[in-house]
Design a protein around this motif. Structure first.
Motif, PDB file in Angstrom:
ATOM      1  N   ASN A  36       0.616  -1.139  -0.088  1.00 40.25           N
ATOM      2  CA  ASN A  36      -0.134  -0.067   0.138  1.00 40.25           C
ATOM      3  C   ASN A  36       0.816   1.369  -0.130  1.00 40.25           C
ATOM      4  N   SER A  37       1.762   1.089   0.431  1.00 40.17           N
ATOM      5  CA  SER A  37       2.771   2.169   0.511  1.00 40.17           C
ATOM      6  C   SER A  37       3.979   2.634  -0.831  1.00 40.17           C
ATOM      7  N   LYS A  38       3.593   1.409  -1.643  1.00 41.78           N
ATOM      8  CA  LYS A  38       4.339   1.559  -2.944  1.00 41.78           C
ATOM      9  C   LYS A  38       5.967   2.064  -2.841  1.00 41.78           C
ATOM     10  N   PRO A  73      12.234 -12.059  -3.589  1.00 42.86           N
ATOM     11  CA  PRO A  73      12.352 -12.924  -4.885  1.00 42.86           C
ATOM     12  C   PRO A  73      11.282 -14.147  -4.747  1.00 42.86           C
ATOM     13  N   ASP A  74      10.769 -14.785  -3.568  1.00 43.04           N
ATOM     14  CA  ASP A  74       9.966 -15.638  -3.382  1.00 43.04           C
ATOM     15  C   ASP A  74       8.556 -15.320  -3.003  1.00 43.04           C
ATOM     16  N   GLU A  75       8.321 -14.118  -3.157  1.00 41.29           N
ATOM     17  CA  GLU A  75       6.968 -13.569  -2.945  1.00 41.29           C
ATOM     18  C   GLU A  75       6.495 -12.751  -4.234  1.00 41.29           C
ATOM     19  N   ASP A  76       5.041 -12.543  -4.278  1.00 41.59           N
ATOM     20  CA  ASP A  76       4.580 -11.752  -5.413  1.00 41.59           C
ATOM     21  C   ASP A  76       4.291 -10.536  -4.636  1.00 41.59           C
ATOM     22  N   VAL A  77       4.789  -9.374  -5.364  1.00 48.02           N
ATOM     23  CA  VAL A  77       4.609  -8.056  -4.736  1.00 48.02           C
ATOM     24  C   VAL A  77       3.586  -7.300  -5.564  1.00 48.02           C
ATOM     25  N   ILE A  78       2.676  -6.648  -5.067  1.00 52.54           N
ATOM     26  CA  ILE A  78       1.501  -5.978  -5.939  1.00 52.54           C
ATOM     27  C   ILE A  78       1.601  -4.426  -5.308  1.00 52.54           C
ATOM     28  N   ARG A  79       2.056  -3.481  -6.020  1.00 56.43           N
ATOM     29  CA  ARG A  79       1.809  -2.121  -5.807  1.00 56.43           C
ATOM     30  C   ARG A  79       0.175  -1.882  -5.594  1.00 56.43           C
ATOM     31  N   ASN A  80      -0.152  -0.918  -4.559  1.00 53.42           N
ATOM     32  CA  ASN A  80      -1.546  -0.744  -4.507  1.00 53.42           C
ATOM     33  C   ASN A  80      -1.978   0.703  -3.997  1.00 53.42           C
ATOM     34  N   GLY A 134      -6.054  -3.412   1.273  1.00 53.64           N
ATOM     35  CA  GLY A 134      -5.074  -4.076   0.758  1.00 53.64           C
ATOM     36  C   GLY A 134      -5.336  -5.787   0.653  1.00 53.64           C
ATOM     37  N   PHE A 135      -6.266  -6.079   1.740  1.00 55.30           N
ATOM     38  CA  PHE A 135      -6.549  -7.577   1.763  1.00 55.30           C
ATOM     39  C   PHE A 135      -7.575  -7.878   0.582  1.00 55.30           C
ATOM     40  N   ALA A 136      -8.443  -6.923   0.479  1.00 52.14           N
ATOM     41  CA  ALA A 136      -9.325  -7.192  -0.674  1.00 52.14           C
ATOM     42  C   ALA A 136      -8.399  -7.440  -2.006  1.00 52.14           C
ATOM     43  N   ARG A 137      -7.555  -6.462  -2.234  1.00 55.21           N
ATOM     44  CA  ARG A 137      -6.751  -6.559  -3.528  1.00 55.21           C
ATOM     45  C   ARG A 137      -5.830  -7.973  -3.433  1.00 55.21           C
TER      46      ARG A 137
END
Length: 620
Positions: free
Chosen positions: A201-203, A211-218, A226-229
């Motif tokens: 949420n802070s972009k 590297p092992d996680e999916d990061v989504i800018r929101n 954030g949890f809904a996204r």
């Protein structure tokens, strides 16, 4: 090495580590301090005995037995020079008995996965806990590992858990949290069955550091957004069956995640959800919350203030009844099946979104020892802004959900209790924040749609002015003015009520100087009564703030509260109807798709998220 019988590890015995700020008593009960060297196994002094009737290592019977899938239970052991191992049952009434045991001769030496069957599991063990007692030989011993295993049990390999972590400006903490989660996923089966999605949420996260996680800018629409996204991402991926919400600052043992995964995988009923117990970072053992029960329109945290290091508490937390729709849980660690979600998060920003999500989906919330995390006490985060957030969500939840009893009276009592508690203790800025919350709720559901990002509102709310505390009280605060707990009989309580906790008393009967008191002291209003000035300590930050009785200010804000109450009485029915309608329109997948402009199947893939991050960084 083992027999050709399928078996599943239900629970690993774990030892204290350096990366979790917890107390040793949550892992082992070692009264004489005969155990040490936890990193390479548990070293036990000669002829000493240690017990595992603890928060992390007791085996809770009811939560596992009610799955109906564990038919044969046992323990596998790894170690060296162990003299005897006992498996003990402790019932709800506190009675303990040894139900299985195994002695090892001194020549036995290394124990490599030896199996000890738990007697009576199939017949009569229905409640309480199971735990190990391990006795060392004459030369001492090492317990390098132990597992509770279910023989003849295989898990559904199609289960795919998506762990959604919402982040906002806590880069250091989320890095540590992700390191812990990677430990839970280092085994091959975990890499395939558990994925982690960080909604930033802070972009400002560097995707290359994860590297092992999916990061989504929101966009920053708070925890609810954030949890809904993240949930949209899981739904559009199509491979996920389960979801777990986690806070970015929650310090959780990797084993807690494993156990939550197993309990969800073994669930035999719809609407079952797993929630973690929240423990205090302040001392490492105090329970802050392990679910909350709805009573009289207010949610009361279960177990608040309990000592998780006490065996009675451990037994109790695995035996309490559950009421779907009336038991809520926080999102610091909360897992559920995606197919069981009927209502999505309401756009509260923060505070209350987890409570409403739990009760309107009528989740059967399972809490058990061994599944939990550590966080700062709620009081450390309190201020005028959190008063605003808490009161507005509490009122909105009452307007949206079923309520038994005189509705208007109960809403006004709830609003009045928030207002009077702050104003009667001279915290007028916090009291005004509660009035602002009341006013905003009465605007109706359109207020929430127009203020998905609550940041500007929160920044406009003034907090009490802090003063820095040194190693002792300030010089202008007489040291003899320490807080004491006055006797508060019926006559004194009536007198406090009649004078609005001293606001209408003449100055000549007031006690001058400063009362020094912690902001969250027991019976705070009684302590403050008849003091002209108060110095509230904020022990979490080493600061304090000054408050002073101001009758004119109290009368002014009390009149505002009265006017707001009259407005609410006039518009209560249409307001309640509009919120009921909003529950069915705004707590929907379609609502959040419209917020983020994402059509079904088009949630931004993780690879594109990382690419977008790089592009934005280069542009900056």
């Amino acid at each position: 090495m083992f027999a050709d019988v399928p078996e599943t590890t239900i629970q690993n015995v774990i030892f204290p580590g350096d990366d979790i700020p917890s107390d040793k008593i949550l892992y082992i009960r070692d009264i004489t301090d005969n155990a040490s060297n936890f990193s390479n196994g548990l070293r036990i002094a000669p002829d000493a005995m240690v017990s595992f009737d603890t928060f992390y290592n007791a085996f809770p019977i009811r939560p596992w037995r009610e799955t109906g899938r564990i038919v044969k239970l046992g323990v596998r052991l790894w170690g060296e020079s162990i003299d005897e191992v006992e498996i003990v049952h402790r019932s709800e009434d506190g009675m303990s008995r040894t139900i299985s045991s195994c002695r090892y001769s001194a020549e036995h030496g290394i124990i490599d996965g030896h199996y000890v069957e738990i007697q009576l599991w199939e017949d009569c063990l229905a409640d309480g806990i199971l735990f190990l007692r391990v006795k060392a030989g004459a030369l001492g011993a090492c317990l390098s590992g132990a597992r509770f295993i279910a023989q003849g049990l295989t898990l559904d390999s199609t289960m795919h858990l998506g762990v959604v972590v919402t982040h906002y400006n806590r880069q250091d903490r989320i890095r540590v949290s992700m390191e812990r989660l990677r430990k839970a996923r280092k085994e091959p089966q975990w890499c395939a069955n558990i994925s982690v999605i960080i909604v930033d949420n802070s972009k400002n996260l560097d995707a290359h550091c994860f590297p092992d996680e999916d990061v989504i800018r929101n966009e920053n629409y708070g925890g609810s957004g954030g949890f809904a996204r993240g949930l949209l991402h899981l739904v559009d991926d199509g491979s996920f069956t389960h979801c777990m919400f986690m806070d970015d600052d929650a310090a959780a043992e990797p084993e807690s995640l494993r156990r939550a995964y197993y309990r969800l995988a073994l669930s035999s009923r719809t609407k079952e959800a797993v929630a973690g117990t929240l423990l205090s970072l302040a001392d490492g053992t105090t329970v802050l919350d392990r679910g909350a029960d709805l009573r009289d329109g207010i949610f009361h945290p279960r177990g608040k203030g309990e000592n998780a290091g006490d065996v009675d508490t451990v037994t109790k937390m695995n035996s309490e009844p559950r009421t779907p729709g009336l038991t809520a849980a926080g999102w610091w660690l909360f897992g559920f099946a995606i197919k069981d979600v009927d209502f999505w998060p309401f756009p509260f920003f923060v505070r209350g979104d987890d409570v409403l999500f739990t009760i309107v989906n009528r989740f059967d919330v399972i809490t058990m020892s061994g599944i939990g995390c550590f966080s700062e006490p709620f009081a450390w985060k309190e201020g005028a802004a959190t008063v605003y957030l808490g009161m507005r969500s509490a009122l909105a939840i009452m307007l949206m959900t079923d309520h038994v009893g005189p509705f208007t009276r109960d809403v006004l009592c709830l609003a009045g209790s928030w207002f009077l508690y702050r104003s009667w203790s001279y915290r007028y800025k916090s009291a005004r924040a509660s009035l602002l919350a009341f006013e905003h709720v009465m605007i109706g559901p359109c207020f929430w749609e127009r203020n998905l990002d609550c940041g500007p509102i929160l920044r406009s709310i003034p907090d009490e002015e802090d003063v820095v505390m040194g190693n002792s009280a300030p010089l202008w605060c007489p040291p003899e003015r320490a807080a004491s707990l006055p006797r508060d009989g019926i006559l004194r309580r009536l007198f406090r009520l009649g004078t609005m906790n001293g606001h209408f008393l003449p100055s000549c009967v007031m006690r001058h100087g400063h009362l020094v008191v912690d902001e969250y002291s027991e019976r705070l209003l009684s302590r403050v009564f008849r003091w002209e000035k108060v110095l509230f300590l904020r022990s979490s930050s080493g600061k304090a703030f000054k408050a002073r009785r101001d009758t004119r200010e109290f009368i002014a804000i009390a009149c505002e509260f009265a006017m707001l109450s009259l407005r609410f009485i006039r518009k209560e029915r249409p307001l309640r109807k509009s919120y009921r309608t909003a529950l069915h329109s705004m707590c929907r997948e379609e609502f959040w798709r419209s917020v983020y402009a994402i059509s079904p199947g088009e949630a931004l893939p993780a690879a594109q998220s990382a690419s977008l991050h790089e592009d934005m960084t280069s542009v900056a």
